[in-house]
Each structure stands twice: as C-alpha cells, then as structure tokens.
Design a protein around this motif. Structure first.
Motif, mmCIF file in Angstrom:
data_model
loop_
_atom_site.group_PDB
_atom_site.id
_atom_site.type_symbol
_atom_site.label_atom_id
_atom_site.label_comp_id
_atom_site.label_asym_id
_atom_site.label_seq_id
_atom_site.Cartn_x
_atom_site.Cartn_y
_atom_site.Cartn_z
ATOM 1 N N ALA A 107 86.986 54.716 57.831
ATOM 2 C CA ALA A 107 85.867 54.057 58.513
ATOM 3 C C ALA A 107 85.013 55.112 59.186
ATOM 4 C CB ALA A 107 86.368 53.037 59.539
ATOM 5 N N PHE A 108 83.786 54.738 59.492
ATOM 6 C CA PHE A 108 82.922 55.647 60.245
ATOM 7 C C PHE A 108 83.498 55.830 61.642
ATOM 8 C CE2 PHE A 108 79.774 53.837 57.230
ATOM 9 C CZ PHE A 108 79.350 55.017 56.646
ATOM 10 N N ALA A 109 83.626 57.082 62.076
ATOM 11 C CA ALA A 109 84.160 57.337 63.413
ATOM 12 C C ALA A 109 83.180 56.926 64.500
ATOM 13 C CB ALA A 109 84.513 58.822 63.561
ATOM 14 N N VAL A 110 81.890 56.859 64.153
ATOM 15 C CA VAL A 110 80.860 56.478 65.113
ATOM 16 C C VAL A 110 80.402 55.064 64.770
ATOM 17 C CG1 VAL A 110 78.603 57.025 66.075
ATOM 18 C CG2 VAL A 110 80.128 58.858 65.348
ATOM 19 N N SER A 111 80.545 54.156 65.713
ATOM 20 C CA SER A 111 80.103 52.788 65.503
ATOM 21 C C SER A 111 78.590 52.696 65.665
ATOM 22 C CB SER A 111 80.800 51.851 66.495
ATOM 23 O OG SER A 111 80.241 50.559 66.438
ATOM 24 N N LEU A 112 78.034 51.625 65.143
ATOM 25 C CA LEU A 112 76.593 51.425 65.273
ATOM 26 C C LEU A 112 76.157 51.237 66.714
ATOM 27 C CD1 LEU A 112 75.936 49.017 62.253
ATOM 28 C CD2 LEU A 112 75.277 51.418 62.420
ATOM 29 N N VAL A 113 77.048 50.727 67.550
ATOM 30 C CA VAL A 113 76.685 50.453 68.946
ATOM 31 C C VAL A 113 77.114 51.567 69.891
ATOM 32 C CG1 VAL A 113 76.751 47.972 68.601
ATOM 33 C CG2 VAL A 113 78.818 49.146 69.325
ATOM 34 N N ASP A 114 77.769 52.597 69.388
ATOM 35 C CA ASP A 114 78.239 53.677 70.268
ATOM 36 C C ASP A 114 77.118 54.354 71.053
ATOM 37 O OD1 ASP A 114 80.859 53.246 69.744
ATOM 38 O OD2 ASP A 114 81.135 54.931 68.366
ATOM 39 N N PRO A 115 75.941 54.627 70.451
ATOM 40 C CA PRO A 115 74.871 55.253 71.249
ATOM 41 C C PRO A 115 74.399 54.389 72.415
ATOM 42 C CG PRO A 115 74.437 55.514 68.902
ATOM 43 C CD PRO A 115 75.588 54.570 69.025
ATOM 44 N N PHE A 116 74.651 53.060 72.344
ATOM 45 C CA PHE A 116 74.230 52.167 73.423
ATOM 46 C C PHE A 116 75.363 51.846 74.393
ATOM 47 C CE2 PHE A 116 72.006 50.931 69.472
ATOM 48 C CZ PHE A 116 70.734 51.357 69.798
ATOM 49 N N SER A 117 76.604 51.942 73.934
ATOM 50 C CA SER A 117 77.741 51.505 74.752
ATOM 51 C C SER A 117 78.543 52.645 75.351
ATOM 52 C CB SER A 117 78.681 50.620 73.914
ATOM 53 O OG SER A 117 79.200 51.347 72.809
ATOM 54 N N PRO A 121 75.783 61.980 76.050
ATOM 55 C CA PRO A 121 74.482 62.626 75.848
ATOM 56 C C PRO A 121 74.290 63.130 74.420
ATOM 57 C CG PRO A 121 75.491 63.363 77.899
ATOM 58 C CD PRO A 121 76.525 62.571 77.176
ATOM 59 N N ARG A 122 75.399 63.502 73.771
ATOM 60 C CA ARG A 122 75.285 63.990 72.396
ATOM 61 C C ARG A 122 74.789 62.882 71.469
ATOM 62 N NH1 ARG A 122 80.207 65.477 68.294
ATOM 63 N NH2 ARG A 122 78.948 66.343 66.620
ATOM 64 N N LEU A 123 75.366 61.689 71.599
ATOM 65 C CA LEU A 123 74.916 60.570 70.778
ATOM 66 C C LEU A 123 73.492 60.172 71.118
ATOM 67 C CD1 LEU A 123 78.082 58.257 70.617
ATOM 68 C CD2 LEU A 123 77.196 59.798 68.868
ATOM 69 N N TRP A 124 73.145 60.252 72.395
ATOM 70 C CA TRP A 124 71.769 59.934 72.793
ATOM 71 C C TRP A 124 70.791 60.909 72.147
ATOM 72 C CZ3 TRP A 124 73.013 59.397 78.717
ATOM 73 C CH2 TRP A 124 73.803 58.243 78.906
ATOM 74 N N GLY A 125 71.170 62.188 72.133
ATOM 75 C CA GLY A 125 70.305 63.183 71.512
ATOM 76 C C GLY A 125 70.149 62.967 70.020
ATOM 77 N N LEU A 126 71.263 62.642 69.351
ATOM 78 C CA LEU A 126 71.196 62.359 67.918
ATOM 79 C C LEU A 126 70.358 61.110 67.644
ATOM 80 C CD1 LEU A 126 74.887 63.084 66.832
ATOM 81 C CD2 LEU A 126 72.852 64.465 66.321
ATOM 82 N N PHE A 127 70.464 60.119 68.516
ATOM 83 C CA PHE A 127 69.678 58.895 68.339
ATOM 84 C C PHE A 127 68.186 59.199 68.422
ATOM 85 C CE2 PHE A 127 67.509 55.130 69.883
ATOM 86 C CZ PHE A 127 68.009 54.133 69.055
ATOM 87 N N LEU A 128 67.785 59.963 69.433
ATOM 88 C CA LEU A 128 66.369 60.302 69.583
ATOM 89 C C LEU A 128 65.887 61.172 68.427
ATOM 90 C CD1 LEU A 128 66.202 61.031 73.425
ATOM 91 C CD2 LEU A 128 65.366 59.009 72.208
ATOM 92 N N LYS A 129 66.752 62.094 67.991
ATOM 93 C CA LYS A 129 66.361 62.947 66.868
ATOM 94 C C LYS A 129 66.138 62.130 65.601
ATOM 95 C CE LYS A 129 69.046 64.969 64.075
ATOM 96 N NZ LYS A 129 70.086 65.753 63.360
ATOM 97 N N ASN A 130 67.074 61.209 65.318
ATOM 98 C CA ASN A 130 66.944 60.397 64.115
ATOM 99 C C ASN A 130 65.852 59.338 64.239
ATOM 100 O OD1 ASN A 130 69.024 61.707 62.718
ATOM 101 N ND2 ASN A 130 70.577 60.477 63.730
ATOM 102 N N LEU A 131 65.511 58.971 65.458
ATOM 103 C CA LEU A 131 64.409 58.041 65.656
ATOM 104 C C LEU A 131 63.084 58.673 65.249
ATOM 105 C CD1 LEU A 131 63.677 55.216 66.808
ATOM 106 C CD2 LEU A 131 63.276 56.345 69.009
#
Length: 275
Positions: A107-117, A121-131
């Motif tokens: 399974a994916f180690a990162v869930s779809l809701v992990d950046p929100f839940s 900061p690492r996931l937040w940065g990846l979210f903004l980068k991919n946005l």
C-alpha cells in the motif's frame, strides 16, 4: 402529466423520509438522549418543521425558494466529496472483512489525507510543490517507472496552465462583460479533466507495478479532488519508504510481521483454552 406525477411522488417520499429522520434526531435530543422517544412527540416535531418551512416559503416567495435551493447545493457539494471517500473506505473495510483484500498487502505509505491530518512540514512542502509544479513531479515519476517521456508531461503542463489561464479570464469577464468570450469556462474544465486523466493513468500503472490494491475509479476521483496528494504518493512510492512496511515481502519484513501476528493469535487461543 405522467412525469409530473412521478416527480411529485418522488418529492413526497423524499420529504417524508427526510422529515421523519430529522424529527427522530430532534426528538431524541429533546428527550435527553432517549433512543425510543414518544411517537406523539416525534409527530409534533415533524409538524413544527413543516410549519416552519411553509412560513418561510410564504413570507419570502419564490426568492426564498431559490435561496434555499442554492444553500442546499452549496452545502451538499462538500458532503458529496466526503461521501466518495466514505464509499471507498467502506468497500475496502468489507473486502478485508470477507478476505478479498489482504490488509498486509502493499500500500502507499502516505495516505491521501496525511498532508491535512498530520503535523508534517515535509508533507506540507510536498503538497505546495505539487500544487504548483505538478508536471515536474509527474515527469519524474514517468521517467522513474519508464511509463512515458517528456511529451506526456508537457501535455499535462499545457492542460494545467491552460485551465488556470482560462479560469482567470472567466473571472475577469465577470467585471468586463463587453469583452467576454462564450465557452471558455467549459474549455477550462475540459483541460483540467485531461490533466486529471493523465495522472489517473499514471497512478493506475504505478499501482499495478507495485501490486497495490485499487481500481481506476478510485484513482480518478482521488486525482480529481486532491491531485497534489496523489502526486506525493507517486513521488514517494518509488523510494523504499514509499511502500507500506506491512507489505508481505522479505525486503520489508512483511513475512515476519504476519508470522508474529499468527504466533500471537495462537498464544491467545492457548491461553483461552488453559483458562
């Protein structure tokens, strides 16, 4: 006339069931949590709801009905997105319960809701980068798994940029209707759907490569609503940390996890027998 009768029956059935459910909830709350409140009290609350709705419609006329419809649509749209995720989660839970889905599978180690839940900061940065730079991430994933060249990433980039530009133009035309061009809004969302489809196909191919459970419908709706989170999954899955550690593979210790789980389960049975 036939369709009018059918529509009227459908509206009546919908209103009756909705009013009954709402009256039951209000009745339980007003009865201090009693799960079996008096039926007469529920009838009272149903009549109060109907009288309130009638008073609002009579006082406001057609304008109040339009406002009520708009409010219903606006409040129902976010709930529709939540319902899509609930349906997927319910299906997976039932599949695990009946043994059709291995809970210890990849399974994916990162869930779809992990950046929100998660406070990450690492996931937040990846979210903004991919946005913002989603085509760049998509190109890296395509190259890593040899799923396509730069052409597919360029098409995705053109569609995304075109979507943003046309949406901005449509907003500008609201304030300058004399220069407005008809149909830009529709073209913008067509470009966005093409962009989403490219990422959807990529996610489906990556899932198949790693043996991750899922289906194209899940891939499409996940990408449609939270494409930055999907790209985080695709970006991290190509690394060792990107696959869930419960995967039954010797590289990740999955076999040992399953053996330990079975061993603990057997010990619990022996303890129950001795007791």
């Amino acid at each position: 006339p036939f369709l009018c009768v059918i529509s009227l029956i459908g509206i009546i059935l919908y209103f009756v069931t909705s009013s009954d459910s709402g009256s039951l909830v209000i009745d339980i709350m007003s009865s201090n949590g009693d799960q079996e409140p008096p039926i007469a009290q529920r009838v009272f609350w149903a009549l109060v709801e109907g009288a309130t709705a009638t008073a609002l419609l009579v006082a406001g006329g057609k304008q109040s009905l339009g406002a009520l419809q708009t409010a219903g649509i606006a409040s129902g749209l976010p709930f529709t997105i939540i319902m899509c995720f609930i349906c997927v989660a319910s299906y997976r839970a039932l599949a695990m319960e009946f043994g059709d889905l291995n809970p210890y599978g990849p399974a994916f180690a990162v869930s779809l809701v992990d950046p929100f839940s998660k406070l990450s900061p690492r996931l937040w940065g990846l979210f903004l980068k991919n946005l913002i730079l989603s085509p760049s991430t998509l190109y890296g994933v395509l190259q890593k798994h040899k799923l396509g060249g730069v052409g597919l990433a360029v098409v995705a980039a053109v569609c995304k940029v075109g979507w943003i530009v046309l949406i901005i133009c449509e907003v500008v035309f609201i304030y300058k209707p004399d220069i407005a061009i008809q149909g830009l809004y529709s073209v913008a969302w067509v470009l966005y759907l093409i962009f989403v489809t490219i990422i959807t196909v990529t996610r489906a191919q990556v899932r198949a490569f790693y043996g991750i459970h899922g289906n194209p419908v899940e891939d499409f709706f996940a990408t449609l609503f939270v494409y930055p989170c999907v790209l985080i999954q695709l970006e991290m899955v190509s690394k060792e940390e990107g696959v869930a550690p419960l995967m039954p593979d010797a590289r990740y210790g999955g076999d040992k996890i399953i053996e330990n789980h079975n061993s603990n389960h057997n010990h619990e049975k022996e303890a129950e027998t001795m007791a």
